[in-house]
Design a protein around this motif. Structure first.
Motif, mmCIF file in Angstrom:
data_model
loop_
_atom_site.group_PDB
_atom_site.id
_atom_site.type_symbol
_atom_site.label_atom_id
_atom_site.label_comp_id
_atom_site.label_asym_id
_atom_site.label_seq_id
_atom_site.Cartn_x
_atom_site.Cartn_y
_atom_site.Cartn_z
ATOM 1 N N UNK A 456 0.832 -1.206 0.000
ATOM 2 C CA UNK A 456 0.000 0.000 0.000
ATOM 3 C C UNK A 456 0.871 1.262 0.000
ATOM 4 N N UNK A 457 2.018 1.198 0.743
ATOM 5 C CA UNK A 457 2.914 2.359 0.761
ATOM 6 C C UNK A 457 3.489 2.618 -0.631
ATOM 7 N N UNK A 458 3.777 1.531 -1.397
ATOM 8 C CA UNK A 458 4.243 1.714 -2.781
ATOM 9 C C UNK A 458 3.124 2.312 -3.645
ATOM 10 N N UNK A 459 1.836 1.869 -3.381
ATOM 11 C CA UNK A 459 0.683 2.397 -4.140
ATOM 12 C C UNK A 459 0.500 3.887 -3.880
ATOM 13 N N UNK A 460 0.667 4.284 -2.602
ATOM 14 C CA UNK A 460 0.467 5.700 -2.276
ATOM 15 C C UNK A 460 1.556 6.555 -2.905
ATOM 16 N N UNK A 461 2.787 6.004 -2.965
ATOM 17 C CA UNK A 461 3.869 6.734 -3.629
ATOM 18 C C UNK A 461 3.564 6.893 -5.115
ATOM 19 N N UNK A 463 0.560 6.947 -6.500
ATOM 20 C CA UNK A 463 -0.537 7.919 -6.640
ATOM 21 C C UNK A 463 -0.004 9.353 -6.544
ATOM 22 N N UNK A 464 0.934 9.575 -5.587
ATOM 23 C CA UNK A 464 1.484 10.921 -5.415
ATOM 24 C C UNK A 464 2.344 11.321 -6.623
ATOM 25 N N UNK A 465 3.094 10.324 -7.161
ATOM 26 C CA UNK A 465 3.885 10.617 -8.365
ATOM 27 C C UNK A 465 2.980 10.958 -9.548
ATOM 28 N N UNK A 466 1.852 10.222 -9.659
ATOM 29 C CA UNK A 466 0.890 10.506 -10.735
ATOM 30 C C UNK A 466 0.280 11.888 -10.579
ATOM 31 N N UNK A 467 0.037 12.261 -9.294
ATOM 32 C CA UNK A 467 -0.521 13.592 -9.044
ATOM 33 C C UNK A 467 0.466 14.655 -9.499
ATOM 34 N N UNK A 496 -7.085 12.003 -4.099
ATOM 35 C CA UNK A 496 -8.150 11.237 -3.432
ATOM 36 C C UNK A 496 -7.772 9.783 -3.292
ATOM 37 N N UNK A 497 -7.187 9.251 -4.369
ATOM 38 C CA UNK A 497 -6.718 7.840 -4.287
ATOM 39 C C UNK A 497 -5.676 7.693 -3.179
ATOM 40 N N UNK A 498 -4.740 8.659 -3.085
ATOM 41 C CA UNK A 498 -3.697 8.593 -2.039
ATOM 42 C C UNK A 498 -4.307 8.668 -0.657
ATOM 43 N N UNK A 499 -5.339 9.482 -0.456
ATOM 44 C CA UNK A 499 -5.999 9.627 0.838
ATOM 45 C C UNK A 499 -6.642 8.306 1.256
#
Length: 952
Positions: A456-461, A463-467, A496-499
């Motif tokens: 999940x931490x890799x997913x949030x990273x 998402x933030x990179x995509x943002x 929103x996905x990152x949140x």
């Protein structure tokens, strides 16, 4: 090498046991604690000087002071040898014996073990005892544990095992040596060469000065040669004039001396003429009185002879008076001896009567003493028999009390447990195991949760990179303007996905935290399980020790009730029995005291009689001695009396002879007086003769002197006349003025020559100093050349040390790689035969053991992930692979190799060991089960009974 047999005397649980071995596999079977491992230790102590104890004397059996280990073996020269090692509580010894001729090869640790190592042709440098402990006979507890250490400790351990640390230490020492070479030699030499170059700067200038001084000295020496010729000519002239002057002075002085001699001779002649006249007068007086002088001398001789005769007459008269006194004393002594002889005869008679009476009394006392001594001996036999019986009972009681005290002390050391202690500790172990299992499940869940959180931490990273990439409305995937979502909505979409992912991570983190708080550290649980298991084992050991002590007491005190239910009851029963025995012995002691009192009284009586009998015998002996003494004294008195009579007779004869002589010497006195009166009348003539005799004899001497002096006087006159003629000739040849001028010219030339010589000496001194300085500089040039050569050599040596350091720094890694590859290949082969699996064994750089999947080399397990049986199988494969490579010997010891293995793996391990044994001369397997019965014909079974191990 083949170990043939081992003989143990008082070694740990062995009292006196000999065990034989064969070539190939030797299986040593026995229950845990039966003494199997002691055989391995004893072989290690005997053959390899191995000692795992702080003090090797701990191998000696309890309460013994000496132990013996003898190991018979066949060496590489096919001769039979024996190592005989004696252990003592204080000190010990070891010797190597050649059994072929029963001779001692060498003695002492420092000689025996190097000799064994040489005889076994072991070229390895590893310490002999370490080789046994680390390779040949790895202790049971360390067989697997060495592979389960931390990476750092594991690497350090195996590096030391492969002796790779030696190369690292050598590299460090080479660095220290290179630093030392640079600091102590290279830098010093460079500084010294710079100093020498500074000192050599004025060298050419000094060489030019030397050339200039040599030119000046050449000119001065030519001038000096001319001046020295002139000086020599003047010196010769001066010397000739000085000789003439000296001869002139001597001639004038001789004239004066001759004149003085003439005056002295004249005076002596006058004196001698007067002496000659006086000598003539003395000669006349001597002739006139000579006859009377001779008469006086004759009378003196007669007077001396008569005075001697008169003195003898007086002495003879005195001796006659003394003889009269001697005769009076002798008569008195004869009368006294007569009275003493009578008195001694009376005393001798009385003593003889007393002697006979004492002898009769002594016979009576001796008879009474013999009777009492016979009675005393009978009493002594009874007393000794009774006392021996009491002492034996006391010793038996003391032994029993010691055994009881030892058992009671031992019993006190065994703790008392509650009745349900065993069930409680078993329940505690079960609960801990259940808790450990539940904890393992919880830890697995935690791993899954942490893995999920990581994803999940890799997913949030992402998402933030995509943002970030979406700024400006760019699609992060297609890298073009998004046609579906506007710029603002695209950033918000990824935020929103990152949140949402963040919320999931927080929820999982809370769950992880909760489960962590509920979980336990596996190591702590393992420690608790180990402690509880240790308590259970301690309880079982104490219970077994208590049962053994109970059995031992029943065997030692067989008269006690063998049906005693507990150790405490039996100790109490034994204690009461010992107290009863003590009271019985006290009563026997009273009887012994009464017998001793009677024996003492009778002994006193006998001793008193012996003393009285001894005194009587002494009295007899003394009386007998006195009788002998009286008899001897009586004979002495009779002899003295006879001697006095003879002495008196001899004195009487001498006295009558003296009286006749005295009567004839009465006329000597009258003749002596007449001669003395005649000599008094002749004394004046005698004195005149004596006074002038010496002067009369001088006449001829004085006359001869006068004649000689007159002749010498004439000779001096002739000499004086000749000297006057020579003096006149010398005064004509010598000129004082010419001498003074010559002296002045000579002194002038001497000063010039001295000045030139001084200048030359000064220049030569300058030249000498300059040449010394040049020679010193020549030496400095040689020193500089030598130091430059040394510097070049040191620099070359430094380069060599740098290269060697690099080699030794890289060598451990290369050797480690080679060792690990060799061991991995050999161990893989062995392990596949054990496990029947297509797997491989690999040792990583930190010596981590990896079991590779044969189909997929990237998939592997570590030792920590294997079961206990798998760990033991891998360890056996690696250990056997390391044996020949590291030790250089062809024997091996396996201590409990099948522990923690199931039945199938035990059979497979036995098969591998059988195959491995084909490459060894001897293999020892120590086990508590019968796995190895089928692969060996030599099975040594050890049992332990009553704390004594033996072969069955």
């Amino acid at each position: 090498m083949i170990v043939e047999a081992i003989h143990l005397v008082n070694i740990k649980s062995y009292i006196d046991e000999t065990i034989s071995f064969r070539e190939g596999i030797n299986c040593i079977l026995g229950l845990n604690g039966s003494g199997k491992s002691t055989l391995i230790e004893a072989i290690g102590v005997g053959l390899f000087n191995y000692n795992r104890y702080k003090n090797i004397n701990q191998m000696i059996r309890y309460k013994e002071k000496r132990g013996l280990i003898e190991v018979d073996f066949i060496a590489e020269d096919n001769r039979r040898y024996q190592v005989s090692r004696t252990l003592r509580t204080q000190g010990g010894s070891v010797k190597l014996i050649d059994l072929e001729n029963n001779s001692v090869v060498c003695e002492g640790n420092e000689n025996v073990y190097p000799a064994i190592k040489k005889n076994l042709k072991i070229s390895k440098t590893k310490e002999f005892s370490k080789m046994f402990e680390e390779i040949i006979a790895v202790p049971q507890g360390e067989f697997v544990s060495a592979f389960l250490l931390t990476p750092a400790n594991r690497k350090e351990n195996f590096d030391k095992l492969f002796e790779l640390h030696v190369y690292k230490e050598t590299a460090n020492k080479l660095k220290e040596l290179n630093d030392f070479l640079k600091d102590q030699y290279i830098i010093v030499l460079e500084k010294e060469i710079i100093d020498l170059e500074a000192q050599l700067k004025p060298y050419n200038e000094r060489k030019q000065q030397e050339k200039s001084i040599l030119s000046e000295l050449n000119k001065m020496q030519k001038t000096l040669a001319k001046d020295q010729i002139t000086m020599a000519e003047l010196k010769n002239k001066k010397t000739m004039l000085e000789v003439l002057k000296k001869e002139l002075d001597e001639a004038r002085n001789n004239v004066l001396v001759i004149s003085e001699k003439e005056q002295m001779i004249e005076k002596e002649l006058l004196q001698k003429h007067e002496n000659l006249k006086a000598s003539e007068e003395a000669t006349s007086l001597v002739k006139a009185n000579k006859e009377k002088y001779l008469k006086h001398q004759v009378n003196e001789k007669k007077i001396s002879h008569l005075e001697h005769a008169f003195d003898e007459s007086l002495a003879l008269e005195k001796a006659a008076k003394n003889l009269e006194k001697v005769m009076e004393v002798s008569l008195a002594n004869i009368n006294n001896f007569t009275e003493q002889i009578y008195s001694f005869e009376v005393e001798e008679k009385q003593k003889k009567e007393a002697y006979e009476s004492s002898k009769k009394q002594a016979l009576m006392e001796q008879s009474e003493l013999e009777e009492n001594e016979k009675n005393l001996e009978e009493l002594r036999v009874i007393f000794r028999s009774h006392r021996s019986e009491v002492e034996a009972k006391k010793q038996a009681l003391q032994d029993a009390q010691q055994r009881y005290t030892y058992a009671a002390t031992k019993a006190e050391l065994i703790p008392n447990y509650e009745a349900d202690f065993e069930s409680k500790i078993a329940l505690e172990i079960q609960e801990l195991n259940d808790k450990s299992k539940a904890n393992d499940d919880l830890l697995e869940v935690l791993k899954e949760l942490e893995k999920k959180r990581n994803y999940l931490e890799k997913d949030i990273e992402t998402a933030r990179e995509n943002a970030t990439r979406s700024e400006g409305g760019m699609c992060p995937f297609l890298h073009e303007k998004c046609k579906n979502i506007n710029e603002v909505s695209l950033v918000q979409y990824f935020d929103g996905i990152a949140q949402k992912i963040k919320q999931k991570i927080d929820a999982i983190s809370e769950e992880i935290q909760a489960k962590k708080e509920a979980s336990f550290n596996p190591k702590e649980l393992a420690i608790l399980v180990a402690e509880a298991t240790k308590k259970q084992l301690t309880y079982q050991q104490d219970l077994k020790q208590k049962e053994e002590l109970l059995l031992e007491l029943k065997q030692s005190f067989f008269e006690q009730d063998e049906g005693a239910s507990s150790l405490e009851d039996l100790l109490k029963s034994i204690h009461e029995s010992l107290e009863r025995e003590t009271e019985s012995i006290q009563e026997l002691d009273q009887e012994t005291l009464e017998l001793e009192r009677k024996f003492t009284e009778h002994t006193t009586l006998v001793n008193t009689q012996k003393l009285r009998n001894s005194r009587t015998n002494i009295l007899i002996e003394e009386t007998e001695k006195e009788l002998k003494k009286l008899s001897h004294q009586l004979r002495d008195l009779e002899a003295k009396q006879l001697h006095e009579k003879r002495k008196n007779d001899e004195a009487s004869v001498s006295y009558h002879s003296m009286k006749e002589t005295l009567d004839r010497g009465a006329t000597i006195k009258e003749e002596l007086d007449a001669l003395k009166q005649e000599n008094r009348n002749l004394d004046e003539a005698k004195n005149t003769y004596i006074a002038n005799e010496k002067k009369a004899k001088e006449y001829s001497q004085i006359a001869a002197f006068i004649k000689k002096a007159e002749s010498e006087q004439q000779s001096l006159k002739d000499q004086k006349q000749g000297i006057h003629l020579a003096l006149e000739n010398l005064e004509l040849e010598y000129s004082e003025k010419q001498y003074e001028q010559t002296l002045k010219d000579y002194q002038t030339v001497v000063e010039v020559v001295s000045g030139t010589k001084a200048t030359i000496a000064e220049k030569e001194l300058q030249l000498k100093e300059l040449r010394a300085m040049i020679a010193y500089m020549d030496g400095l040039i040689l020193q500089k050349q030598e130091k430059e050569e040394h510097l070049a050599n040191r620099n070359n040596l430094g380069d060599f040390l740098q290269k060697m350091r690099k080699v030794y720094t890289e060598l451990p890694s290369r050797l480690s790689t080679a060792y690990r590859e060799y061991i991995s290949v050999a161990a893989t082969k062995l392990y596949r035969e054990i496990s029947k699996e297509n797997v491989g064994i690999e040792m990583a750089e930190d010596y981590q053991v990896r079991i590779l999947d044969g189909m997929n080399a990237d998939t592997y397990k570590t030792m920590e992930q294997l079961s206990g049986g798998e760990q033991m199988s891998v360890a056996i494969a690696i250990r056997l692979s390391m044996l020949r490579h590291l030790s250089g010997v062809d024997i091996y010891f396996l201590d409990e190799p099948t522990i923690n293995l199931d039945a199938l793996r035990r059979v497979q391990v036995a098969s591998v060991i059988q195959e491995a044994a084909n490459e060894l001369s001897q293999l020892f397997v120590i086990s508590h089960d019968d796995t190895f019965d089928d692969i060996t014909e030599n099975i040594v079974k050890i049992v332990k009974t009553d704390q004594v191990s033996r072969k069955v």
